[in-house]
Design an enzyme around this catalytic site. Structure first.
Site, PDB file in Angstrom:
ATOM      1  N   TRP A 192     -10.047 -16.304 -33.415  1.00  0.00           N
ATOM      2  CA  TRP A 192      -9.820 -15.348 -32.118  1.00  0.00           C
ATOM      3  C   TRP A 192     -10.912 -14.409 -32.658  1.00  0.00           C
ATOM      4  O   TRP A 192     -10.984 -13.837 -33.916  1.00  0.00           O
ATOM      5  CB  TRP A 192      -8.464 -15.008 -32.329  1.00  0.00           C
ATOM      6  N   ASP A 241      -0.266 -17.561 -37.321  1.00  0.00           N
ATOM      7  CA  ASP A 241      -0.540 -16.896 -36.061  1.00  0.00           C
ATOM      8  C   ASP A 241      -0.106 -17.798 -34.887  1.00  0.00           C
ATOM      9  O   ASP A 241      -0.736 -18.894 -34.768  1.00  0.00           O
ATOM     10  CB  ASP A 241      -1.768 -16.224 -35.922  1.00  0.00           C
ATOM     11  N   LYS A 301       1.685 -14.750 -23.871  1.00  0.00           N
ATOM     12  CA  LYS A 301       1.118 -15.931 -23.094  1.00  0.00           C
ATOM     13  C   LYS A 301       2.496 -16.517 -22.573  1.00  0.00           C
ATOM     14  O   LYS A 301       2.415 -17.114 -21.378  1.00  0.00           O
ATOM     15  CB  LYS A 301       0.443 -16.721 -23.923  1.00  0.00           C
TER      16      LYS A 301
END
Lengths: 401, 424
Positions: B152, B233, B274
């Site tokens: 990311w 993560d 999300k």
């Protein structure tokens, strides 16, 4: 197995938290909570929701904007209306970024100043307990000077002037724009002017913390006087704004950092830096509270409701102060209590000693902070007499000196 | 009283400093969004932002989330401050959801029972990463972290901004559009002992390429042997399989290894951005698995100390939605169904795109292996730019396409555009 978290010790909790816990456990019918700095309604409800906020929430439920990512700087309508509330209009030379309420906005301001070489931050005492930790957290130093004169129960303007005059030129002064926490003792317009003079002459930098806008006069415009005056003087400063108190949005975390810079070329740079700081810490501030605040400040009907809500809150606080003073006079309580009327906002620095405040809890179930700070919003028509009689009894039983 | 000074105040020194603030580079993804907004082509497609869009290209509010909000509005909840690390109810909900895994994770349940899991509400995923980064900076012996290459876009900045040093480990083979497992193992083995290692729990961002359970075993063996500190993560829980309970194989395995004493501690960053569509509400958490209940208490107190001077306490709108959904069985099953249908649409459109892509000179098989919100096309920056300039198809130049921007109305146009670009 050896631990990676070597040397980890339990960190002590904020003493106010222990007081909150004790207060919560106490179920005495006469209990009065004048400790934590939140507004309580006349009926003593700390969960009071401003009618304009309620209306805004209903509106959002119907016309649901969803939960999408917002802009990195924040919700545009929110930023624009936040500027209007602080400055009275949309100024052309202010870079504004949405922040995680008042603390988040101060953190952004401190981080920005640190990034351009400021390291000494001046804090008047007594003050909000979190300033020191926040300044140290960004790797800067805090220097304390007396803001309040315990003898005269007013701003120690000579000490403030002295601090301003003696601070190295690249110092930051953090000043509360209105409703000083914890003393309730604000600077007069003349005193502000004097302070601005020195700041301008000496090249100091000013950070306004405005957490209670509207709760002093009942009018958000009047309560922004100091910031608007600084702006009209073409000073450069940062204003850190919160809607926690004046919209009761506490845990929704709605705030804003406004950086006033007169070199217009700097504006985008400043915004980009604030965004970059946020990006590496939280990405950006939460939407819901900001949507409520934006709606309240842009919809004419809600705007009107908000003005009325703030006026009602301001008037109630003033009224309960009057009632308290009347009782102290009537009871001939030892000491001079007249200062309660000279203060503004939620707080009254009562002069109650630590021992007295402990006894108030023990004997009367009245919870004030040990430094004597009373949140007058905890008082109302039905408990102000009990409160004053209790204070009266304690002050007589355990005299201050 | 002093008169206002007639001497013009000196701003020279201060302005000089203000002028030293460098213009921070704009966020690439948002830059793409802005360019997309300005494009007048009616066929334009935005494949930049990692947020869900429905088949008509519109953002959605999960119906279960909307119901939870209705409940909250009716109940009229208080707005008073919650704790520095969020409400107890939120912490318990998250802990139970992830570590107890709906009663299927005995090791995790035991860790919860022993009070070894500290969970703090954070400002979504970024906030949780920042809090753990600051925490590790203060209390961890190792001050470096290794992250997959690629990862990311913001990971490295968050860690280095907190004062950790960051380095990459091999992850993806761009030549073959596949996981580069041999080099992954090698580069992890080459890292300094006790380093912090960032692992993507599922739906690796940006490649969409995850490790198989067997591959995880091998990696975890190296982690154990080298005493690395796993920092997981998990931003897309549920987006691999459609079920959040199935996407946490790595967490369950880590819990076992912790119980067996093979890996003493680890940490998990997660968010509901999300999988509940709570993007803007900033709802996430950090969990740290401690070696003992007493250590957990110390860690919790330090997290509070760390968060208080940054933003005092987290926002509640999103966390109340989470609490509401997890405390109502009906809402919970509705949410699971909502999520499943969201992921289902992404998979359908991914397959459609695959079918329509020209495979004569280009192998697109990696599309079928990738999971989550992205496809990592393997297209070059030049090809991505050509897509943007000629076809108004907007994506980041690393060739990452957010599949949620694709739908049955634009999939043909997109496939054609890609086919044209790769022909050259």
């Amino acid at each position: 197995m050896p631990s990676v978290f070597s040397g980890l010790e339990e960190s002590s909790v904020d003493p106010i938290i222990n007081l909150m816990i004790a207060c919560k456990k106490d179920d005495h019918p006469n209990k009065i909570d004048v400790s934590v700095g939140v507004y309580q309604s006349e009926s003593g409800d700390p969960h009071y929701v401003f009618p304009c906020v309620r209306a805004a929430k209903e509106h959002l439920m119907e016309k649901d904007p969803g939960h999408c990512y917002t802009l990195m700087t924040g919700i545009a309508d929110y930023l624009s209306s936040a500027q209007k509330t602080i400055f009275g209009a949309n100024p052309s030379n202010v870079a504004s970024v949405q922040a995680v309420a008042g603390s988040g906005s101060l953190h952004l301001a401190f981080s920005l100043l640190k990034s351009i070489g400021y390291k000494d931050f001046y804090i008047g005492t007594p003050s909000w307990s979190n300033y020191r930790g926040m300044i140290e957290h960004v790797g800067c130093n805090y220097i304390e000077y007396p803001y309040y004169n315990y003898e005269t129960r007013s701003v120690d303007i000579e000490a403030v002037k002295k601090a301003l005059n003696e601070a190295p030129s690249k110092s930051v002064f953090v000043l509360q724009a209105v409703c000083h926490n914890p003393t309730g003792c604000d600077l007069s317009h003349d005193q502000w002017s004097l302070i601005f003079d020195i700041i301008q002459q000496r090249g100091l930098f000013l950070v306004f913390d405005i957490a209670y806008q509207g709760l002093s006069s009942g009018d958000v415009n009047k309560d922004a006087w100091a910031i608007r005056e600084a702006y009209s003087r073409k000073m450069e400063f940062i204003a850190c704004q919160s809607y926690s108190k004046n919209l009761g949005l506490y845990s929704e975390r709605a705030g804003c950092t406004h950086v006033c810079t007169w070199d217009l070329a700097n504006q985008n740079t400043v915004t980009s830096k604030l965004v970059a700081i946020s990006r590496n810490e939280v990405s950006f501030a939460p939407a819901f509270g900001a949507r409520i605040a934006a709606l309240v400040q842009t919809d004419p009907r809600l705007q009107q409701m908000w003005a009325e809500d703030v006026l009602r809150v301001g008037s109630r606080l003033q009224d309960v102060r009057k009632q308290a003073l009347d009782w102290f006079v009537k009871l001939q309580t030892p000491g001079d209590w007249s200062h309660i009327l000279e203060l503004a906002g939620l707080f009254w620095f009562s002069g109650i000693t630590q021992l007295q405040s402990e006894k108030l809890i023990e004997e009367y179930h009245i919870y004030a902070l040990s430094n004597g700070r009373v949140n007058v919003a905890g008082l109302n028509n039905s408990n102000v007499e009990y409160f004053c009689r209790s204070v009266d009894a304690i002050v007589r039983k355990f005299p201050s000196n | 009283m002093l008169r206002r000074s007639t001497r013009p105040f000196s701003v020279a020194t201060r302005l000089a400093k203000w002028n030293e603030i460098p213009l921070a580079p704009p966020d690439k993804i948002l830059g793409i969004s802005e360019a997309f907004q300005k494009d007048t082509n009616s066929k334009k497609i935005n494949l930049g932002v990692g947020a869900y869009r429905d088949n008509s290209g519109k953002p959605i509010v999960f119906p279960s989330v909307k119901k939870a909000e209705t409940v909250l509005l009716e109940k009229e909840t208080d707005k008073e401050y919650t704790g520095i690390i969020g409400s107890k109810k939120y912490q318990d909900s998250v802990r139970n959801f992830i570590f107890n895994n709906s009663g299927k994770d005995a090791s995790g349940a035991q860790l919860i029972k022993e009070g070894r899991i500290v969970t703090a509400q954070t400002i979504s995923g970024t906030g949780s990463l920042r809090v753990i980064a600051d925490f590790l900076k203060r209390f961890n012996s190792a001050q470096n972290i290794i992250v997959p290459k690629p990862t990311w876009a913001n990971h490295v900045a968050v860690f280095t901004d907190a004062g950790l040093s960051a380095d990459f480990y091999a992850y993806y083979d761009k030549e073959n559009n596949d996981l580069d497992f041999a080099n992954l193992k090698k580069s992890i083995s080459d890292a300094a002992d006790e380093s912090v290692i960032l692992l993507h729990a599922c739906c690796h961002n940006p490649t969409g390429m995850d490790l198989t359970p067997e591959q995880w075993e091998e990696v975890l063996a190296i982690i154990e042997q080298k005493k690395l500190f796993p920092l997981v993560d998990m931003a897309y829980q549920g987006f691999a399989s459609g079920s959040p309970y199935k996407d946490i194989g790595l967490i369950r395995r880590l819990n076992e290894l912790v119980q067996e004493g093979k890996i003493p501690t680890y940490a998990l960053c997660q968010s509901f951005a999300k999988n509940m569509g709570l993007y803007g509400e900033r709802t996430g958490s950090i969990s740290i698995i401690a070696e003992s209940g007493s250590q957990a208490k110390a860690i919790e107190s330090q997290l509070k100390k760390l968060i208080r001077p940054m933003y005092s306490n987290p926002p509640i709108h999103g966390s109340r939605i989470v609490e509401t959904i997890f405390s109502d069985e009906n809402l919970l099953s509705e949410w699971l169904a909502d999520l499943d249908s969201v992921v289902g649409r992404l998979n359908v459109v991914r397959d459609k795109l695959y079918q329509k892509l020209d495979k004569t000179n280009y192998n697109w098989d990696h599309l079928l292996k990738q999971r989550g919100m992205f496809i990592y096309t393997g297209l070059s920056a030049e090809q991505v730019i050509e897509l943007r300039e000629k076809y108004s198809v907007y994506a980041t130049e690393d060739g990452r396409f957010s599949i949620s921007g694709v739908n049955e109305h634009n999939v043909d146009y997109l496939a054609d555009a890609i086919n044209q670009v790769i022909k050259k």
